[in-house]
Motif scaffolding. Sequence first.
Motif, PDB file in Angstrom:
ATOM      1  N   VAL A 147     -50.031 -12.789  -3.514  1.00  0.00           N
ATOM      2  CA  VAL A 147     -50.704 -11.531  -3.856  1.00  0.00           C
ATOM      3  C   VAL A 147     -49.938 -10.730  -4.915  1.00  0.00           C
ATOM      4  N   PRO A 148     -48.606 -10.564  -4.808  1.00  0.00           N
ATOM      5  CA  PRO A 148     -47.891  -9.829  -5.864  1.00  0.00           C
ATOM      6  C   PRO A 148     -48.008 -10.496  -7.228  1.00  0.00           C
ATOM      7  N   VAL A 149     -48.091 -11.820  -7.249  1.00  0.00           N
ATOM      8  CA  VAL A 149     -48.258 -12.538  -8.516  1.00  0.00           C
ATOM      9  C   VAL A 149     -49.620 -12.230  -9.121  1.00  0.00           C
ATOM     10  N   ILE A 150     -50.643 -12.224  -8.273  1.00  0.00           N
ATOM     11  CA  ILE A 150     -51.994 -11.917  -8.750  1.00  0.00           C
ATOM     12  C   ILE A 150     -52.066 -10.493  -9.281  1.00  0.00           C
ATOM     13  N   GLU A 151     -51.361  -9.566  -8.643  1.00  0.00           N
ATOM     14  CA  GLU A 151     -51.319  -8.183  -9.120  1.00  0.00           C
ATOM     15  C   GLU A 151     -50.758  -8.117 -10.546  1.00  0.00           C
ATOM     16  N   VAL A 152     -49.713  -8.885 -10.801  1.00  0.00           N
ATOM     17  CA  VAL A 152     -49.122  -8.927 -12.147  1.00  0.00           C
ATOM     18  C   VAL A 152     -50.103  -9.529 -13.142  1.00  0.00           C
ATOM     19  N   PHE A 153     -50.779 -10.597 -12.744  1.00  0.00           N
ATOM     20  CA  PHE A 153     -51.757 -11.238 -13.628  1.00  0.00           C
ATOM     21  C   PHE A 153     -52.845 -10.249 -14.047  1.00  0.00           C
ATOM     22  N   VAL A 154     -53.400  -9.538 -13.051  1.00  0.00           N
ATOM     23  CA  VAL A 154     -54.483  -8.587 -13.336  1.00  0.00           C
ATOM     24  C   VAL A 154     -53.970  -7.459 -14.224  1.00  0.00           C
ATOM     25  N   ALA A 155     -52.760  -6.985 -13.953  1.00  0.00           N
ATOM     26  CA  ALA A 155     -52.177  -5.907 -14.766  1.00  0.00           C
ATOM     27  C   ALA A 155     -51.983  -6.337 -16.222  1.00  0.00           C
ATOM     28  N   LYS A 156     -51.786  -7.627 -16.452  1.00  0.00           N
ATOM     29  CA  LYS A 156     -51.570  -8.145 -17.803  1.00  0.00           C
ATOM     30  C   LYS A 156     -52.853  -8.620 -18.474  1.00  0.00           C
ATOM     31  N   GLY A 157     -53.989  -8.322 -17.851  1.00  0.00           N
ATOM     32  CA  GLY A 157     -55.255  -8.582 -18.510  1.00  0.00           C
ATOM     33  C   GLY A 157     -56.020  -9.799 -18.041  1.00  0.00           C
ATOM     34  N   VAL A 158     -55.533 -10.512 -17.048  1.00  0.00           N
ATOM     35  CA  VAL A 158     -56.274 -11.654 -16.529  1.00  0.00           C
ATOM     36  C   VAL A 158     -57.472 -11.137 -15.738  1.00  0.00           C
ATOM     37  N   PRO A 159     -58.705 -11.609 -16.013  1.00  0.00           N
ATOM     38  CA  PRO A 159     -59.874 -11.155 -15.253  1.00  0.00           C
ATOM     39  C   PRO A 159     -59.656 -11.369 -13.759  1.00  0.00           C
ATOM     40  N   ILE A 160     -60.081 -10.402 -12.949  1.00  0.00           N
ATOM     41  CA  ILE A 160     -59.770 -10.457 -11.525  1.00  0.00           C
ATOM     42  C   ILE A 160     -60.405 -11.666 -10.847  1.00  0.00           C
ATOM     43  N   GLY A 161     -61.606 -12.062 -11.286  1.00  0.00           N
ATOM     44  CA  GLY A 161     -62.232 -13.249 -10.708  1.00  0.00           C
ATOM     45  C   GLY A 161     -61.427 -14.503 -10.995  1.00  0.00           C
ATOM     46  N   THR A 162     -60.915 -14.605 -12.208  1.00  0.00           N
ATOM     47  CA  THR A 162     -60.081 -15.747 -12.585  1.00  0.00           C
ATOM     48  C   THR A 162     -58.793 -15.758 -11.773  1.00  0.00           C
ATOM     49  N   ALA A 163     -58.195 -14.564 -11.604  1.00  0.00           N
ATOM     50  CA  ALA A 163     -56.951 -14.461 -10.837  1.00  0.00           C
ATOM     51  C   ALA A 163     -57.177 -14.815  -9.367  1.00  0.00           C
ATOM     52  N   LEU A 164     -58.286 -14.356  -8.786  1.00  0.00           N
ATOM     53  CA  LEU A 164     -58.565 -14.648  -7.382  1.00  0.00           C
ATOM     54  C   LEU A 164     -58.898 -16.126  -7.182  1.00  0.00           C
ATOM     55  N   ALA A 165     -59.584 -16.733  -8.148  1.00  0.00           N
ATOM     56  CA  ALA A 165     -59.856 -18.165  -8.067  1.00  0.00           C
ATOM     57  C   ALA A 165     -58.550 -18.950  -8.099  1.00  0.00           C
ATOM     58  N   PHE A 166     -57.609 -18.520  -8.953  1.00  0.00           N
ATOM     59  CA  PHE A 166     -56.291 -19.142  -9.005  1.00  0.00           C
ATOM     60  C   PHE A 166     -55.590 -19.006  -7.649  1.00  0.00           C
ATOM     61  N   MET A 167     -55.661 -17.815  -7.058  1.00  0.00           N
ATOM     62  CA  MET A 167     -55.029 -17.580  -5.760  1.00  0.00           C
ATOM     63  C   MET A 167     -55.628 -18.488  -4.688  1.00  0.00           C
ATOM     64  N   MET A 168     -56.950 -18.605  -4.663  1.00  0.00           N
ATOM     65  CA  MET A 168     -57.602 -19.453  -3.672  1.00  0.00           C
ATOM     66  C   MET A 168     -57.172 -20.907  -3.816  1.00  0.00           C
ATOM     67  N   ALA A 169     -57.040 -21.356  -5.064  1.00  0.00           N
ATOM     68  CA  ALA A 169     -56.614 -22.733  -5.293  1.00  0.00           C
ATOM     69  C   ALA A 169     -55.179 -22.950  -4.832  1.00  0.00           C
ATOM     70  N   VAL A 170     -54.327 -21.944  -5.083  1.00  0.00           N
ATOM     71  CA  VAL A 170     -52.916 -22.056  -4.694  1.00  0.00           C
ATOM     72  C   VAL A 170     -52.770 -22.137  -3.182  1.00  0.00           C
ATOM     73  N   VAL A 171     -53.461 -21.251  -2.449  1.00  0.00           N
ATOM     74  CA  VAL A 171     -53.264 -21.177  -0.991  1.00  0.00           C
ATOM     75  C   VAL A 171     -54.174 -22.122  -0.216  1.00  0.00           C
ATOM     76  N   GLY A 172     -55.318 -22.480  -0.788  1.00  0.00           N
ATOM     77  CA  GLY A 172     -56.280 -23.308  -0.067  1.00  0.00           C
ATOM     78  C   GLY A 172     -56.235 -24.778  -0.413  1.00  0.00           C
TER      79      GLY A 172
END
Length: 322
Positions: free
Chosen positions: A257-282
């Motif tokens: 989650v903290p990594v995704i927060e950094v991604f979104v803060a740096k301009g990564v679309p939130i849907g793209t960031a959440l999809a990345f998170m789901m792939a990492v944990v799932g």
Amino acid sequence: MLQEFADWLAYGLLGLNAHTRIGSAVDFFFYDTTKIMILLFIISTIMGIINAYFPIDRLRTYLTTHKLYGLQYFFASLFGALTPFCSCSSIPLFIGFVKGGIPLGVTFAFLITSPLVNEVAVAMFLGTFGLKITLIYVISGMLLGIIGGFILGKMKLDNYLSDWVKDIQKNSQTETEQWETNRISFINRLPKIIKDSWGIIKGVLLYVIIGIAIGGIIHGYVPEGFFQEYMSKSSWFAVPLSVVLGIPMYANAAGIVPVIEVFVAKGVPIGTALAFMMAVVGLSLPEATMLKKVMTWRLIGIYFGTITLFIILLGYLYNIIL
């Protein structure tokens, strides 16, 4: 306490530096191996007790012959959301479910949801992204488990379980019938239950070690910024690319989650960031390695392919509505 033990092994006994990549990787390996072995033994023992005393055949028959209108998938997904396990830690429960004769689709619903949604990640999401995004993530994570488990269950994939798991299922059913007939006391059953639990551990130990070793290497040596450049692109392939890039990673939801927060803060679309998170944990390479003991490669491919497709679709949907 487990983390302190892992730290002592890596930094005290082996003398590694906590601020180096190899130190971080080895510490991760010791911690996760110890955690998963303990979980595997405890859960296998509990499931052995349940199989000995609970009429598991009746439950299996009930789940497979009664029209529950999807509630069995909902409860499995809900249980997955309430258990604070990562993808690799969920596998011991998966083995226990399959051993107990729970339908494979219902078991998959748990396996999908458990790493995606847990109370720690929810609390961190609330503090990081607010209530709206948290609710959307939790609901969609559970729906992914419910729908994914339902579809995988309809595919009739039981024949693609490994022979090792089929033997466990067969022996478990035979022992339950014998115990019910002979009415053996709990004290007399317990040594056999513990022996079977150790048998399961020995059966999967090599796969667990290999899987966690892969996760440790990735954890210690793959920099987070490696992925950010590709995920920031606004092209149509950013979402599927982020999912593909996330699969080799290995972390639990709370850790990412903290990594995704950094991604979104740096301009990564939130849907793209959440999809990345789901792939990492799932979905992860260590998980695939561990699943090889209980599934054939074909079943692993079907499972990963189905969930990957759903995560990509969710990524696009997140980008539209968020």
